[in-house]
Design an enzyme around this catalytic site. Structure first.
Site, PDB file in Angstrom:
ATOM      1  N   THR A 297       0.754  -1.205  -0.001  1.00 36.98           N
ATOM      2  CA  THR A 297       0.108  -0.006  -0.006  1.00 36.98           C
ATOM      3  C   THR A 297       0.920   0.943   0.025  1.00 36.98           C
ATOM      4  O   THR A 297       2.101   1.004   0.299  1.00 36.98           O
ATOM      5  CB  THR A 297      -0.847   0.181   1.253  1.00 36.98           C
ATOM      6  OG1 THR A 297       0.042   0.305   2.425  1.00 36.98           O
ATOM      7  CG2 THR A 297      -1.714  -1.345   1.551  1.00 36.98           C
TER       8      THR A 297
ATOM      9  N   GLU B 248      -5.543  -3.848  -0.496  1.00 37.66           N
ATOM     10  CA  GLU B 248      -5.683  -5.098   0.225  1.00 37.66           C
ATOM     11  C   GLU B 248      -7.065  -6.113  -0.301  1.00 37.66           C
ATOM     12  O   GLU B 248      -7.292  -7.121   0.167  1.00 37.66           O
ATOM     13  CB  GLU B 248      -6.288  -4.568   1.476  1.00 37.66           C
ATOM     14  CG  GLU B 248      -5.410  -4.264   2.470  1.00 37.66           C
ATOM     15  CD  GLU B 248      -5.056  -2.721   2.097  1.00 37.66           C
ATOM     16  OE1 GLU B 248      -5.661  -2.210   1.055  1.00 37.66           O
ATOM     17  OE2 GLU B 248      -4.273  -2.103   2.922  1.00 37.66           O
TER      18      GLU B 248
ATOM     19  N   LYS C 134     -14.361  17.697  10.851  1.00 38.44           N
ATOM     20  CA  LYS C 134     -15.360  17.512  11.994  1.00 38.44           C
ATOM     21  C   LYS C 134     -15.547  18.894  12.380  1.00 38.44           C
ATOM     22  O   LYS C 134     -14.708  19.525  12.833  1.00 38.44           O
ATOM     23  CB  LYS C 134     -14.743  16.786  13.291  1.00 38.44           C
ATOM     24  CG  LYS C 134     -14.450  15.316  12.564  1.00 38.44           C
ATOM     25  CD  LYS C 134     -13.823  14.462  13.842  1.00 38.44           C
ATOM     26  CE  LYS C 134     -13.429  13.183  13.357  1.00 38.44           C
ATOM     27  NZ  LYS C 134     -12.019  12.988  12.562  1.00 38.44           N
TER      28      LYS C 134
ATOM     29  N   TRP D  10     -20.273  15.765  10.729  1.00 33.60           N
ATOM     30  CA  TRP D  10     -19.221  15.527  10.040  1.00 33.60           C
ATOM     31  C   TRP D  10     -19.429  16.068   8.548  1.00 33.60           C
ATOM     32  O   TRP D  10     -20.476  16.042   7.886  1.00 33.60           O
ATOM     33  CB  TRP D  10     -18.839  13.727   9.562  1.00 33.60           C
ATOM     34  CG  TRP D  10     -18.228  13.286  10.573  1.00 33.60           C
ATOM     35  CD1 TRP D  10     -17.694  13.990  11.868  1.00 33.60           C
ATOM     36  CD2 TRP D  10     -17.821  11.843  10.671  1.00 33.60           C
ATOM     37  NE1 TRP D  10     -17.366  12.981  12.554  1.00 33.60           N
ATOM     38  CE2 TRP D  10     -17.148  11.620  12.023  1.00 33.60           C
ATOM     39  CE3 TRP D  10     -17.958  10.719   9.847  1.00 33.60           C
ATOM     40  CZ2 TRP D  10     -16.798  10.370  12.088  1.00 33.60           C
ATOM     41  CZ3 TRP D  10     -17.479   9.639  10.262  1.00 33.60           C
ATOM     42  CH2 TRP D  10     -16.898   9.434  11.530  1.00 33.60           C
TER      43      TRP D  10
HETATM   44  P1  ADP Z   1      -3.787   3.543  -0.833  1.00 34.34           P
HETATM   45  O1  ADP Z   1      -4.527   3.210   0.336  1.00 34.34           O
HETATM   46  O2  ADP Z   1      -2.585   3.187  -0.621  1.00 34.34           O
HETATM   47  O3  ADP Z   1      -4.044   4.937  -1.353  1.00 34.34           O
HETATM   48  P2  ADP Z   1      -5.300   2.050  -2.545  1.00 34.34           P
HETATM   49  O4  ADP Z   1      -5.142   2.094  -3.949  1.00 34.34           O
HETATM   50  O5  ADP Z   1      -5.371   0.711  -1.993  1.00 34.34           O
HETATM   51  O6  ADP Z   1      -4.097   2.706  -2.141  1.00 34.34           O
HETATM   52  O7  ADP Z   1      -6.293   2.888  -2.052  1.00 34.34           O
HETATM   53  C1  ADP Z   1      -7.636   2.720  -1.571  1.00 34.34           C
HETATM   54  C2  ADP Z   1      -8.561   3.807  -1.250  1.00 34.34           C
HETATM   55  O8  ADP Z   1      -8.679   4.532  -2.315  1.00 34.34           O
HETATM   56  C3  ADP Z   1      -9.857   3.154  -0.808  1.00 34.34           C
HETATM   57  O9  ADP Z   1     -10.083   2.900   0.676  1.00 34.34           O
HETATM   58  C4  ADP Z   1     -10.728   4.550  -0.911  1.00 34.34           C
HETATM   59  O10 ADP Z   1     -10.545   5.400   0.276  1.00 34.34           O
HETATM   60  C5  ADP Z   1     -10.146   5.077  -2.135  1.00 34.34           C
HETATM   61  N1  ADP Z   1     -10.854   4.957  -3.275  1.00 34.34           N
HETATM   62  C6  ADP Z   1     -10.453   3.921  -4.195  1.00 34.34           C
HETATM   63  N2  ADP Z   1     -11.476   3.887  -5.115  1.00 34.34           N
HETATM   64  C7  ADP Z   1     -12.358   4.992  -4.869  1.00 34.34           C
HETATM   65  C8  ADP Z   1     -13.397   5.687  -5.354  1.00 34.34           C
HETATM   66  N3  ADP Z   1     -14.142   5.301  -6.494  1.00 34.34           N
HETATM   67  N4  ADP Z   1     -14.168   6.447  -4.612  1.00 34.34           N
HETATM   68  C9  ADP Z   1     -13.618   7.178  -3.717  1.00 34.34           C
HETATM   69  N5  ADP Z   1     -12.656   6.551  -2.864  1.00 34.34           N
HETATM   70  C10 ADP Z   1     -11.960   5.537  -3.581  1.00 34.34           C
END
Ligand code: ADP
Length: 537
Positions: free
Chosen positions: A180, A325, A434, A439
């Site tokens: 990640t 993940e 917040k 929120w």
């Molecule tokens: P990192 O956590 O390292 O940035 P990831 O690519 O695993 O890498 O990111 C996952 C996160 O990206 C999700 O938990 C979410 O917060 C965000 N995310 C992914 N796709 C979307 C989407 N379509 N809309 C909003 N947030 C998104």
């Protein structure tokens, strides 16, 4: 029935039934490279033999630092095919993070693209487990370098015949590893297996997911170092779809050229890339008749982008949500068949949501005490997920706070789920603003602000307010030749969001900081503007 699900079987199958289907790449050396699944199968087996000759064993980590090309594709199959683990490295990482990840994974070899060799040179002395660096090119292009044990990809496989049968082993054997991006703390490794990868490939190919098929021409702009290009190199191979790899050139003009020349029908990537392409099309009055679908994910998409694709260019947008993940597919947003074509407002309301879960993904939202919340589209809480391609822990980490005893993984996303099953991300829990005990969704504000004609990109962060705790600060990149004004944006936002959500102040910047996976870096914005003094304070 108990046949193991093997990654090598995907390529073997494509070779057998779609062997003449093409894989086209913009090579790192420059020219367009073109061959078939049959050729890829032959060369992957040659590479598998070469790796075995180098002493690579079951479970060894073999890293790649590479763009989307046919050679990277061959490595995916050769490494996993012999039971070793393909570990994709992100070239946009800072050197310290890069070194940390290689040492943590204990990679034994790194395959690197020609133009990325300098990244390795800069840190070579600190890479403790690495026995050799393989440059993904031919002898004629091999660079001068002071790296020890520098090998040439084409020489490595030239010496090998393709007389090789893929070994069969337990389907739960690890196949690939992706860290990640570590926006908080050290990066953590998500480890996938043959079983999880093949099941994810089946799911991804479904009509209401990516709709992969032999007749499709698929261009993954999303990098193979970002959650395995969302699994497309596996799903496309399963179905024999023609693959088009963009190599290192991800600008609007280069992508456009490939889309047109190869008659691409489906492309996938993060919003920042599509912003570049949409601008290119508008400025040059271009379009791509063959392209009928795009999957966009990784970060929320503003409605203005969906509208532009669909209304200006006739390209269906499928909004997807997932995580490293999760291999990464979680949800995808398609409009339900009972929503009338004329009811555009309702259609967009569905499309801007992150969507319904793909079969295999279980979801629930919970409050701070872990109690499940109703799926009424109003209650919001942390999203928990589980399923056969959702990792159960992190590589070489004994205890993960994010995984519970019942197999649920806490995503860190604050979400609602409506009665139709559509999940909507309100915010990442660390980005939520917040204000006065309530929120405010930064994502919602950003998406709405990006609909204002003077704004091309927007980010919202919470900054300290003596009375309300935090209030929203809007940070915008202006559209060409425009000067955005807060009053006009707030007037535009009124009615679209609650009145008390309206940003207290605005900062205009030339560009937003973008992280290694193409997302706006809120951490950097907070570091830069977190102390901003609000006029309302
Ligand atoms: P990192 O956590 O390292 O940035 P990831 O690519 O695993 O890498 O990111 C996952 C996160 O990206 C999700 O938990 C979410 O917060 C965000 N995310 C992914 N796709 C979307 C989407 N379509 N809309 C909003 N947030 C998104």
């Amino acid at each position: 029935m108990d046949r193991p699900l093997m990654i090598s079987a995907l390529l073997e199958h494509a070779n057998r039934v779609s062997g003449d289907r093409e894989i086209v790449s913009r090579s790192v050396e420059g020219p367009i490279h073109r061959y078939t699944y049959h050729d890829a199968h032959t060369r992957s087996r040659q590479l598998a033999k070469a790796l075995t000759a180098l002493g690579v064993q079951l479970g060894d980590r073999i890293a790649t630092l590479a763009w989307n090309t046919y050679r990277h594709f061959e490595i995916y199959y050769a490494v996993s095919g012999i039971g070793a683990i393909t570990h994709t490295l992100n070239p946009r990482l800072a050197p310290a993070q890069f070194t940390y990840i290689v040492n943590h994974a204990e990679d034994s070899y790194i395959f690197v693209d020609l133009n990325l060799v300098p990244l390795i040179e800069a840190v070579a002395a600190d890479l403790l487990s690495v026995k050799g660096i393989v440059v993904m090119t031919d002898a004629a292009h091999m660079p001068e370098s002071n790296i020890d044990n520098l090998l040439c990809y084409e020489d490595l496989i030239d010496g090998q015949s393709d007389d090789f049968d893929w070994p069969e082993f337990d389907e739960n054997t690890a196949s690939s590893l992706c860290y990640t991006s570590g926006t908080t703390g050290n990066p953590k490794g998500a480890l996938y297996s043959h079983r999880s990868t093949v099941i994810h490939a089946y799911a991804s190919a479904l009509p209401d997911v990516l709709n992969l098929a032999e007749r499709e021409v698929v261009l993954p702009v999303v990098p193979m170092f970002h959650v395995n290009a969302w699994g497309i190199p596996y799903g496309a191979t399963m179905t024999g779809a023609k693959l088009v790899f963009p190599g290192p050139m991800l600008d609007g003009a280069s992508i456009h050229e490939l889309l047109v020349d190869e008659e691409v029908t489906f492309a996938a990537g993060v919003p920042t890339v599509w912003l570049g392409l949409l601008n290119y099309w508008r400025e040059n009055n271009k379009s791509v008749p063959s392209l009928n679908r795009t999957v966009i994910g990784g970060t929320a998409i503003p409605q203005s982008m969906i509208e532009s694709f669909q209304e200006d260019f006739g390209i269906e947008v499928r909004h997807a949500w997932g995580m490293t993940e999760m291999s990464p597919l979680g949800t995808i947003s398609l409009v339900k068949p009972n929503v009338p074509a004329a009811d555009k407002a309702a259609r967009y309301r569905s499309q801007i949501k992150q969507g319904r879960p793909v079969f295999g993904v279980d979801m629930k939202i919970v409050d701070d005490d872990g109690n499940a919340l109703p799926h009424d589209g109003k209650a919001y809480g942390e999203l928990m997920v589980r399923g056969p391609w959702i990792t159960s822990g992190y590589f070489k980490i004994d205890h993960s706070e994010a995984h519970d005893h019942d197999g649920w993984f806490a995503t860190g996303d604050v979400c609602t789920i409506d009665p139709d099953g559509y999940m909507e991300v309100t915010d990442r829990s660390k980005d939520v603003i917040k204000s006065g005990g309530e929120w405010i969704s930064s994502i919602d504000l950003e998406n709405q602000a990006m609909g204002h004609p003077d704004v091309i990109q927007a980010a919202v962060i919470g900054v300290h307010h003596p009375k309300w705790d935090e209030r929203p600060l809007l940070i915008v990149v202006p559209a060409k030749d425009k000067t955005p004004e807060l009053a006009s944006i707030n007037e535009y936002l009124t009615g679209k969001v609650a009145k008390w959500w309206l940003p207290d102040d605005m900062i205009v910047v030339e560009s937003l900081p973008i992280g290694a996976t193409g997302k706006v870096l809120k951490t950097e914005l907070r570091a830069q503007f977190g102390d901003h003094k609000l006029p309302t304070a």
